[in-house]
Design an enzyme around this catalytic site. Structure first.
Site, PDB file in Angstrom:
ATOM      1  N   ASP A 136      -6.622   0.090   3.853  1.00  0.00           N
ATOM      2  CA  ASP A 136      -5.237   0.558   3.728  1.00  0.00           C
ATOM      3  C   ASP A 136      -5.063   1.931   4.361  1.00  0.00           C
ATOM      4  OD1 ASP A 136      -5.149  -1.703   2.229  1.00  0.00           O
ATOM      5  OD2 ASP A 136      -4.723  -0.711   0.318  1.00  0.00           O
ATOM      6  N   SER A 168       0.782  -1.226   0.000  1.00  0.00           N
ATOM      7  CA  SER A 168       0.000   0.000   0.000  1.00  0.00           C
ATOM      8  C   SER A 168       0.823   1.291   0.000  1.00  0.00           C
ATOM      9  CB  SER A 168      -1.016   0.028   1.151  1.00  0.00           C
ATOM     10  OG  SER A 168      -2.119   0.785   0.729  1.00  0.00           O
TER      11      SER A 168
HETATM   12  P1  ADP Z   1       0.356  -0.503  -3.802  1.00  0.00           P
HETATM   13  O1  ADP Z   1      -0.538   0.409  -3.040  1.00  0.00           O
HETATM   14  O2  ADP Z   1       0.130  -1.945  -3.458  1.00  0.00           O
HETATM   15  O3  ADP Z   1       1.806  -0.162  -3.705  1.00  0.00           O
HETATM   16  P2  ADP Z   1      -1.132   0.613  -5.988  1.00  0.00           P
HETATM   17  O4  ADP Z   1      -1.270   0.227  -7.406  1.00  0.00           O
HETATM   18  O5  ADP Z   1      -2.346   0.693  -5.148  1.00  0.00           O
HETATM   19  O6  ADP Z   1      -0.044  -0.371  -5.338  1.00  0.00           O
HETATM   20  O7  ADP Z   1      -0.432   2.038  -5.884  1.00  0.00           O
HETATM   21  C1  ADP Z   1       0.800   2.258  -6.550  1.00  0.00           C
HETATM   22  C2  ADP Z   1       0.733   3.577  -7.287  1.00  0.00           C
HETATM   23  O8  ADP Z   1       0.694   4.658  -6.346  1.00  0.00           O
HETATM   24  C3  ADP Z   1       1.960   3.853  -8.114  1.00  0.00           C
HETATM   25  O9  ADP Z   1       1.864   3.239  -9.391  1.00  0.00           O
HETATM   26  C4  ADP Z   1       1.948   5.377  -8.196  1.00  0.00           C
HETATM   27  O10 ADP Z   1       1.031   5.808  -9.178  1.00  0.00           O
HETATM   28  C5  ADP Z   1       1.419   5.766  -6.830  1.00  0.00           C
HETATM   29  N1  ADP Z   1       2.535   6.020  -5.891  1.00  0.00           N
HETATM   30  C6  ADP Z   1       2.872   5.283  -4.818  1.00  0.00           C
HETATM   31  N2  ADP Z   1       3.955   5.822  -4.189  1.00  0.00           N
HETATM   32  C7  ADP Z   1       4.302   6.903  -4.906  1.00  0.00           C
HETATM   33  C8  ADP Z   1       5.351   7.882  -4.803  1.00  0.00           C
HETATM   34  N3  ADP Z   1       6.257   7.830  -3.838  1.00  0.00           N
HETATM   35  N4  ADP Z   1       5.386   8.869  -5.726  1.00  0.00           N
HETATM   36  C9  ADP Z   1       4.470   8.942  -6.700  1.00  0.00           C
HETATM   37  N5  ADP Z   1       3.479   8.045  -6.854  1.00  0.00           N
HETATM   38  C10 ADP Z   1       3.395   7.043  -5.991  1.00  0.00           C
HETATM   39 MG    MG Z   2      -2.645   0.391  -3.129  1.00  0.00          MG
END
Ligand code: ADP
Ligand code: MG
Length: 395
Positions: free
Chosen positions: A185, A139
């Site tokens: 989350d 998350s």
């Molecule tokens: P998870 O929450 O399991 O890591 P998700 O698909 O729900 O996967 O969220 C991932 C997405 O969130 C990334 O592809 C991006 O678009 C955004 N994201 C997460 N962390 C960052 C960050 N540090 N900077 C920019 N976007 C981010």
């Molecule tokens: Mg997510």
């Protein structure tokens, strides 16, 4: 350089002065209670040490600028433009780079929620850096939402509490990004506490912390990131939600939360086999969350291993959201003495967790790595996670 420093540096590079403050929010691991959140059910996540930091400064004009070490270029809109940017229609791509829809979606949702007399007049600069693995089921999305929401809530003096800010994050994810996720989350990221899990009723949003006593018991939790990337907003996740809605409709209840283990024989008579198995997962998983909370309180974390394994089996066989890498990780960990193991998160990739004796962590790590090699899978990324505190202002 720490992740917090990376956020400050990015802010400085972009804006030329120091931020007004730094806020952060963690990723999470779900101990048990998978896909129950959007069925109004029960979950038991905890916040992890990995965090997303937002260095934020107020502007005198009405521009909002977001930058991330994760992205090539900053994205800039005005407060007015923000109003027309979201919600994103069903299935439509956001009008901004996808990553920017998370922090901008939070700003948008806060703008809508703002009930203060003064209104939101000033824009902000937001620089983001994170050490939450992205797309690993930990998350990173709730972490970026939680850090941004905490920062803007304070700088804009909106005055929402942590539970309301979790709702802001969810709204951003659902309506700005277009990912139909539940509230778990964001609640874990906002409300997590050190050495505790959050027992959350996703219908009432009532949350209780349940102590884990990990170090005292000599236990550790390993995350096994399979490096198989998942995509929430597509395919299987939506299909599972649709099956759950169908199951609830057939049972004549608002949500599967309202179906009990005793109702399962009747459910089996009323629906097709696939829908029934989806329903059975949710119904038994809610019961396993209750059992886990009771076991933690009465006997401690050492006693919950079998419940974790039963949860994995249910996701593998009934909900069918596991993949070969996750099954391999769980089996290899159990084979060398892990007390329990299960896939965690939405499924179709992402991570598994293993509850292990602290001293056995290297053995389990080696065994899982070897099993991946033997199966020809990409090497997993395995690391311990200490249940940690939720969103906070850091400076
Ligand atoms: P998870 O929450 O399991 O890591 P998700 O698909 O729900 O996967 O969220 C991932 C997405 O969130 C990334 O592809 C991006 O678009 C955004 N994201 C997460 N962390 C960052 C960050 N540090 N900077 C920019 N976007 C981010
Ligand atoms: Mg997510």
């Amino acid at each position: 350089m720490t992740t917090q420093d990376a956020a400050v540096r990015l802010f400085h590079d972009l804006i030329g002065h120091a931020p007004d403050g730094i806020w952060s929010a963690p990723g999470r691991v779900n101990l048990i209670g998978e896909h129950t959140d959007y069925n109004d059910g029960l979950v038991l996540p905890f916040a992890i040490p990995h965090r997303t930091y937002a260095a934020v400064g107020m502007r005198s004009d009405d521009r909002i600028r977001v930058a991330s070490t994760f992205a090539d270029a900053p994205v800039e809109v005005s407060l007015d433009e923000l109003r027309s940017l979201f919600p994103t229609g069903a299935g439509a791509q956001p009008a901004v780079a996808e990553w920017a829809a998370y922090p901008l979606g939070v700003a948008w949702a806060l703008q809508l929620a703002d009930a203060t007399a003064h209104g939101i007049e000033h824009g902000v600069d937001i620089a983001i850096a994170s050490d939450v693995p992205v797309g690993a089921g930990l998350s990173s999305s709730a972490a970026i939402e939680g850090a941004t929401a905490s920062a803007l809530n304070e700088l804009w003096a909106v005055g929402l509490d942590r539970t309301a800010l979790a709702g802001i994050g969810r709204r951003a994810e659902n309506e700005a990004v277009g990912a139909p996720t539940g509230i778990m989350d964001q609640m874990a990221s906002m409300l997590g506490e050190a050495d505790a899990a959050l027992f959350l009723d996703c219908r009432s949003l009532e949350a209780q912390t349940v102590g884990l006593g990990m170090a005292e018991a000599g236990l550790a939790i390993l995350v096994i990131d399979t490096r198989v990337s998942h995509a929430h907003s597509t395919g299987g996740y939506r299909e599972r939600r649709a099956s759950c809605e169908l199951g609830a409709q057939i049972m004549g209840v608002p949500a599967l939360r309202d179906v009990s283990v005793d109702d399962l024989p009747r459910a089996q008579e009323l629906m097709d086999d696939v829908t029934f198995r989806r329903v059975r997962h949710i119904v038994t998983e809610n019961q396993r969350v209750l059992d886990t909370v009771q076991t933690l309180r009465e006997s401690g974390a050492r006693a919950i291993g079998d419940l974790l394994v039963a949860s994995h089996v249910s996701m593998r066989d009934d909900f069918e959201i596991s993949v070969a890498e996750l099954d391999t990780a769980v089996q290899a960990a159990l084979d060398v003495g892990a007390l329990g193991a299960r896939m965690t998160g939405g499924g179709f990739g992402g991570a598994a967790i293993a509850l292990v004796e602290q001293h056995a962590a290297p053995t389990v790590t080696d065994a899982v790595t070897a099993a991946f090699t033997a199966s020809g899978f990409t090497a997993p990324h395995i690391f311990p996670v200490t249940p940690s505190a939720g969103a906070a202002r850091d400076a």
